[in-house]
Scaffold this motif. Structure first.
Motif, short mmCIF file in Angstrom:
data_model
loop_
_atom_site.label_atom_id
_atom_site.label_comp_id
_atom_site.label_asym_id
_atom_site.label_seq_id
_atom_site.Cartn_x
_atom_site.Cartn_y
_atom_site.Cartn_z
N GLN A 14 0.25 2.91 -18.18
CA GLN A 14 -1.16 2.50 -18.26
C GLN A 14 -1.62 1.87 -16.95
OE1 GLN A 14 -2.48 0.37 -21.82
NE2 GLN A 14 -0.63 1.10 -22.83
N LYS A 15 -0.78 1.00 -16.39
CA LYS A 15 -1.14 0.37 -15.12
C LYS A 15 -1.25 1.41 -14.01
CE LYS A 15 0.91 -4.19 -15.93
NZ LYS A 15 1.98 -5.10 -15.50
N LYS A 16 -0.33 2.38 -14.00
CA LYS A 16 -0.36 3.43 -12.98
C LYS A 16 -1.60 4.30 -13.17
CE LYS A 16 1.63 5.51 -9.55
NZ LYS A 16 1.75 4.86 -8.27
N VAL A 70 -9.73 -5.40 -16.32
CA VAL A 70 -9.07 -4.31 -17.03
C VAL A 70 -7.57 -4.59 -17.20
CG1 VAL A 70 -8.46 -1.86 -16.90
CG2 VAL A 70 -10.79 -2.60 -16.40
N LYS A 71 -6.93 -5.10 -16.18
CA LYS A 71 -5.49 -5.39 -16.30
C LYS A 71 -5.23 -6.47 -17.34
CE LYS A 71 -4.06 -3.66 -11.84
NZ LYS A 71 -3.37 -3.90 -10.57
N ILE A 72 -6.06 -7.49 -17.38
CA ILE A 72 -5.90 -8.52 -18.39
C ILE A 72 -6.11 -7.92 -19.78
CG2 ILE A 72 -6.90 -10.65 -19.34
CD1 ILE A 72 -7.41 -11.49 -16.40
N LYS A 97 -4.37 -17.52 -12.69
CA LYS A 97 -3.08 -17.19 -12.07
C LYS A 97 -1.91 -17.62 -12.96
CE LYS A 97 -4.06 -16.89 -7.19
NZ LYS A 97 -3.70 -17.44 -5.87
N GLN A 98 -2.08 -18.72 -13.67
CA GLN A 98 -1.04 -19.14 -14.61
C GLN A 98 -0.90 -18.11 -15.73
OE1 GLN A 98 -1.65 -23.14 -16.06
NE2 GLN A 98 -0.07 -22.94 -17.62
N LEU A 99 -2.02 -17.58 -16.20
CA LEU A 99 -2.01 -16.60 -17.28
C LEU A 99 -1.33 -15.30 -16.86
CD1 LEU A 99 -2.94 -15.63 -20.10
CD2 LEU A 99 -5.09 -14.92 -19.01
N VAL A 100 -1.65 -14.79 -15.69
CA VAL A 100 -1.18 -13.46 -15.29
C VAL A 100 -0.04 -13.48 -14.29
CG1 VAL A 100 -3.42 -12.41 -15.77
CG2 VAL A 100 -2.90 -13.18 -13.45
N GLY A 101 0.34 -14.65 -13.83
CA GLY A 101 1.36 -14.77 -12.78
C GLY A 101 2.66 -14.06 -13.07
N ASN A 102 3.08 -14.04 -14.33
CA ASN A 102 4.35 -13.39 -14.70
C ASN A 102 4.16 -11.92 -15.06
OD1 ASN A 102 5.83 -15.77 -14.40
ND2 ASN A 102 5.37 -16.41 -16.49
N LEU A 158 1.48 -9.72 -13.37
CA LEU A 158 0.87 -8.89 -12.33
C LEU A 158 1.53 -9.11 -10.98
CD1 LEU A 158 -2.93 -9.26 -13.26
CD2 LEU A 158 -1.31 -7.51 -14.01
N THR A 159 1.28 -8.19 -10.07
CA THR A 159 1.88 -8.25 -8.73
C THR A 159 1.15 -9.25 -7.84
OG1 THR A 159 0.42 -6.55 -7.85
CG2 THR A 159 2.49 -5.79 -8.90
N ASP A 160 1.77 -9.55 -6.72
CA ASP A 160 1.13 -10.41 -5.73
C ASP A 160 -0.18 -9.80 -5.23
OD1 ASP A 160 3.11 -12.31 -5.93
OD2 ASP A 160 4.20 -11.64 -4.14
N LYS A 161 -0.24 -8.48 -5.19
CA LYS A 161 -1.46 -7.80 -4.77
C LYS A 161 -2.60 -8.12 -5.74
CE LYS A 161 -3.21 -3.27 -3.35
NZ LYS A 161 -2.88 -1.86 -3.15
N SER A 162 -2.31 -8.11 -7.03
CA SER A 162 -3.32 -8.45 -8.03
C SER A 162 -3.72 -9.92 -7.93
CB SER A 162 -2.82 -8.14 -9.44
OG SER A 162 -2.72 -6.75 -9.63
#
Length: 187
Positions: free
Chosen positions: A15-17, A69-71, A129-134, A136-140
């Motif tokens: 899905q991410k790809k 969208v990623k979230i 960032k706390q929510l998605v840090g684990n 998503l990538t550093d780019k996100s």
């Protein structure tokens, strides 16, 4: 037993790809409602008018879309832990405070408080960032910084809330859409 293959993990990666290959209009149709699409269109116009730079305005809006969208994908796939969901609730409350504050600053002349707004946006950044840090990538995470840096730019903020700003008509449209979203429970 030691096999680490999980269809769910592969599905999430796919899905991410796929997300990275889709056009922004396709993404918007599937994950973003009409009201948010209107806000994003007007944000594009606002940033383009302010910066005079079409590519930068597009980049800010594209990054917002990618983050949202990623979230949404992570949430739909139950990737957030109970602790993550608590952070998400704090984030939603903080975001609601920011939206209400922006509406108030716009509607009531000379009430704009740059320090207060910047602090709340940066608190929102930390929670996001706390929510998605684990997940998503550093780019996100860099996309998050790019978007929120644009909104917390002191010159931008001052220009948006200056009563005689030429950007007020576009900002009025954004305020109207945000107010409508509140009324409909969409924020």
């Amino acid at each position: 037993m030691g096999d680490s293959f999980k269809a769910r993990d592969i599905s999430l990666k796919a899905q991410k790809k796929l997300l990275s290959k889709m056009s922004n209009k396709t993404i918007a149709k599937n994950f973003i409602d009409g009201n948010l699409a209107s806000v994003l269109d007007n944000l594009y116009s606002l940033f383009k008018g302010y910066t005079g730079n079409k590519k930068e305005a597009e980049k800010v809006v594209k990054n917002i879309i990618k983050i949202v969208v990623k979230i949404n994908i992570l949430y739909r796939n139950d990737e957030f832990s109970a602790e993550d969901l608590k952070v998400a609730n704090q984030l939603r409350n903080k975001f609601n405070t920011i939206v209400k504050t922006v509406i108030s600053f716009f509607e009531v002349a000379f009430t704009f408080d740059k320090v207060f707004l910047t602090k709340n946006i940066n608190d929102c950044r930390d929670l996001l960032k706390q929510l998605v840090g684990n997940h998503l990538t550093d780019k996100s995470l860099g996309r998050i910084d790019h978007v929120l840096d644009a909104f917390t730019d002191p010159a931008f903020m001052e220009e948006m809330f200056r009563p005689e700003s030429p950007h007020r008509p576009i900002l009025q449209k954004i305020i109207d859409d945000m107010s409508k979203a509140f009324d409909e429970g969409g924020i």
